[in-house]
Design a protein around this motif. Sequence first.
Motif, PDB file in Angstrom:
ATOM      1  N   SER A 197      -9.685   0.264  -7.087  1.00 58.35           N
ATOM      2  CA  SER A 197     -10.883  -0.376  -6.518  1.00 58.35           C
ATOM      3  C   SER A 197     -10.624  -1.870  -6.246  1.00 58.35           C
ATOM      4  CB  SER A 197     -12.095  -0.179  -7.426  1.00 58.35           C
ATOM      5  OG  SER A 197     -12.151  -1.182  -8.386  1.00 58.35           O
ATOM      6  N   GLU A 198      -9.782  -2.480  -7.130  1.00 60.32           N
ATOM      7  CA  GLU A 198      -9.415  -3.881  -6.869  1.00 60.32           C
ATOM      8  C   GLU A 198      -8.680  -4.003  -5.544  1.00 60.32           C
ATOM      9  OE1 GLU A 198      -7.162  -5.305 -10.142  1.00 60.32           O
ATOM     10  OE2 GLU A 198      -8.949  -5.943 -11.266  1.00 60.32           O
ATOM     11  N   ASN A 199      -7.792  -3.038  -5.324  1.00 67.00           N
ATOM     12  CA  ASN A 199      -7.028  -3.065  -4.069  1.00 67.00           C
ATOM     13  C   ASN A 199      -7.938  -2.968  -2.855  1.00 67.00           C
ATOM     14  OD1 ASN A 199      -4.603  -3.466  -5.135  1.00 67.00           O
ATOM     15  ND2 ASN A 199      -3.993  -1.280  -5.184  1.00 67.00           N
ATOM     16  N   VAL A 200      -8.956  -2.058  -2.959  1.00 61.66           N
ATOM     17  CA  VAL A 200      -9.891  -1.891  -1.833  1.00 61.66           C
ATOM     18  C   VAL A 200     -10.612  -3.215  -1.573  1.00 61.66           C
ATOM     19  CG1 VAL A 200     -12.025  -0.752  -1.103  1.00 61.66           C
ATOM     20  CG2 VAL A 200     -10.185   0.583  -2.168  1.00 61.66           C
ATOM     21  N   THR A 201     -11.076  -3.864  -2.681  1.00 64.01           N
ATOM     22  CA  THR A 201     -11.773  -5.146  -2.524  1.00 64.01           C
ATOM     23  C   THR A 201     -10.864  -6.171  -1.863  1.00 64.01           C
ATOM     24  OG1 THR A 201     -12.780  -4.613  -4.622  1.00 64.01           O
ATOM     25  CG2 THR A 201     -13.217  -6.823  -3.769  1.00 64.01           C
TER      26      THR A 201
ATOM     27  N   GLN B 289     -11.380  -8.105   1.590  1.00 68.64           N
ATOM     28  CA  GLN B 289     -11.395  -9.574   1.694  1.00 68.64           C
ATOM     29  C   GLN B 289     -10.381 -10.052   2.724  1.00 68.64           C
ATOM     30  OE1 GLN B 289     -10.674 -10.641  -2.364  1.00 68.64           O
ATOM     31  NE2 GLN B 289     -12.858 -10.869  -2.843  1.00 68.64           N
ATOM     32  N   MET B 290      -9.205  -9.413   2.715  1.00 71.42           N
ATOM     33  CA  MET B 290      -8.174  -9.812   3.677  1.00 71.42           C
ATOM     34  C   MET B 290      -8.658  -9.588   5.111  1.00 71.42           C
ATOM     35  SD  MET B 290      -4.711  -8.514   1.851  1.00 71.42           S
ATOM     36  CE  MET B 290      -3.800  -8.247   3.336  1.00 71.42           C
ATOM     37  N   ALA B 291      -9.306  -8.406   5.288  1.00 74.03           N
ATOM     38  CA  ALA B 291      -9.800  -8.090   6.645  1.00 74.03           C
ATOM     39  C   ALA B 291     -10.836  -9.122   7.072  1.00 74.03           C
ATOM     40  CB  ALA B 291     -10.408  -6.688   6.661  1.00 74.03           C
ATOM     41  N   GLU B 292     -11.704  -9.494   6.106  1.00 79.14           N
ATOM     42  CA  GLU B 292     -12.751 -10.471   6.431  1.00 79.14           C
ATOM     43  C   GLU B 292     -12.138 -11.830   6.803  1.00 79.14           C
ATOM     44  OE1 GLU B 292     -16.916 -11.317   4.316  1.00 79.14           O
ATOM     45  OE2 GLU B 292     -15.211 -12.276   3.322  1.00 79.14           O
ATOM     46  N   ARG B 293     -11.130 -12.213   5.980  1.00 81.41           N
ATOM     47  CA  ARG B 293     -10.474 -13.501   6.248  1.00 81.41           C
ATOM     48  C   ARG B 293      -9.839 -13.501   7.642  1.00 81.41           C
ATOM     49  NH1 ARG B 293      -6.950 -14.007   1.638  1.00 81.41           N
ATOM     50  NH2 ARG B 293      -8.599 -13.415   0.240  1.00 81.41           N
ATOM     51  N   LYS B 294      -9.246 -12.344   7.983  1.00 75.97           N
ATOM     52  CA  LYS B 294      -8.586 -12.257   9.293  1.00 75.97           C
ATOM     53  C   LYS B 294      -9.615 -12.433  10.428  1.00 75.97           C
ATOM     54  CE  LYS B 294      -5.189  -9.559  11.670  1.00 75.97           C
ATOM     55  NZ  LYS B 294      -4.845  -8.243  12.053  1.00 75.97           N
ATOM     56  N   ILE B 295     -10.767 -11.791  10.241  1.00 73.66           N
ATOM     57  CA  ILE B 295     -11.809 -11.907  11.287  1.00 73.66           C
ATOM     58  C   ILE B 295     -12.271 -13.356  11.404  1.00 73.66           C
ATOM     59  CG2 ILE B 295     -14.185 -11.252  11.887  1.00 73.66           C
ATOM     60  CD1 ILE B 295     -13.557  -8.520  10.528  1.00 73.66           C
ATOM     61  N   LEU B 296     -12.502 -13.984  10.206  1.00 74.07           N
ATOM     62  CA  LEU B 296     -12.976 -15.376  10.224  1.00 74.07           C
ATOM     63  C   LEU B 296     -11.950 -16.288  10.898  1.00 74.07           C
ATOM     64  CD1 LEU B 296     -14.587 -15.678   6.676  1.00 74.07           C
ATOM     65  CD2 LEU B 296     -15.750 -15.855   8.891  1.00 74.07           C
TER      66      LEU B 296
END
Length: 508
Positions: free
Chosen positions: A6-10, A14-21
């Motif tokens: 579950s940590e990995n999924v989080t 987060q990585m995906a969100e950072r990439k979008i930002l």
Amino acid sequence: MSVSASENVTKLAQMAERKILKGLNISFEEHARSATFACGGSLPFHATPGKFGATAQECAGESVHENVEDSAGIKDGEGPEESAEEGVEEYSEEYDERTLNAIDDVQVRFGISGQGYCVNFGQDGPSKDFKYLLDACQPASFGRGGEAVLDEKYRKAGKLDRSEFATNFCPYEAGIIDVLTQLLVPEYKYRNLNSIKAELYKLNIYSAPNGKFRPHVDTPRNEYQIGSLVVSLPSKHTGGQLTVGNSSADSQSVIFDWSSQDKKQPACIKWAAFYSDCPHEVHQVTAGHRVTLTYNLFLRRGVGHIAESSPALDPTQLPVYGALRDALEVPSFLNKGRVLAVYLTHRYAHTDNQLNFLPDSLKGADMALWTAVRALDLTCKLVPIMRAEHWSGKQTDIFEPEFSSLGETVTGGYVMSIDYQWPGWGHKIPKDANITWLNGKRGDLGELQLAYATHGNQPEVETHYSYAAMLILVPPYSERGNSDAASAEFPADFWDASSLDSDERLDD
Ligand SMILES: O=C(O)CCC(=O)C(=O)O
Ligand SMILES: [Fe+2]
């Protein structure tokens, strides 16, 4: 799921969100200037069609003035400018901001003298004479290799040149040009060209089944053209979407779809504007007729940049022009010639030479005086004037011959920390300059000109304010009106020899 899974999924989220930002930020920062390459909007018609403008019947020559009261209690034919009390304008409460922003039905008049037609475009689309407008249109060409080409596979549309029709639609009145001026005027293309002139170009009709204009870039008429404005008049059609691409980011495009999809909404005027270098395309019209007015958009000087340079203003009609001209004709008025000095009456960012657009940005009385003085061929100059205070209490006015930035001096480098030492700003106004001041300075119009540290008994920050003033060189009476007086210069020593010499510096 295990904890680590579950940590990995989080982490992945987060990585995906950072990439979008990051992507958003890049597109914002990199394209901050070009991001707004196109814009558009809708303009509603007045709720009561024709209330403030002509109706379709009026347009067709049928009288509708029956003197009946409408729901707002306003008799037809009585505008808000007519009032029972003489000299007082009364506005109906209904005449609110929304009413102000709504527009009249659009009329298009065309045809030869005495046999013309007028088509009304309102909430219900075009009036019955529309068929004559279709007939009057010629096939629209486009530019290819410097030539006007007719090729229906590339562009299929009808056109009327601007000399062949007239319309009451005014993009200035509709507020579109205000929007474009704020949104599309490039900040630094030309220093003083901060406004937009929209020049009506064509009326076009793209009709089903094949009306279209394949991808192209408009040809600017000259270096001042920055873009195009397309105004879509209400006329039922499907297809005909306008796609506009960003010339500096291939992946970006905006679609303006003006086809009659939402039958519940009343028809309105739609518009789009875009920079000249944006590739764009009108997709195929599959039913009905798509009717547009196109405008070329040029940069020109606007509010804040028009002192002395607006061809629309006749300086000789300014009251101050007459007053000054009459004064100059009086032999006893500054008979031997003098410098007439006037403190400006408005606030300007005159200590910031990035923001300081003087004299273009002069306002009100200052602009009127400058314009009149220039029209009278008098030599004049704007300068900052500062009150310098000697530590002994002695005061003197000093000036710089050019505007400079806060803290920067024209005659020296940057003001550094000093100890009761004159910071090197300014020239003393020479006693023999024969200056006559027309007015006193307004204390609240001072701009911070100098700030520096002093360290005597205790460290302090000294501040000095300057005031913008206009210096007008009035020639001797005997030389007024001859052509040499027009090119008279301030005496060279006015700017130079009057520098404060060392024994006048504040540390003497
Ligand atoms: O009608 C439109 O939306 C655009 C027309 C156009 O591209 C043009 O006239 O150059
Ligand atoms: Fe175009």
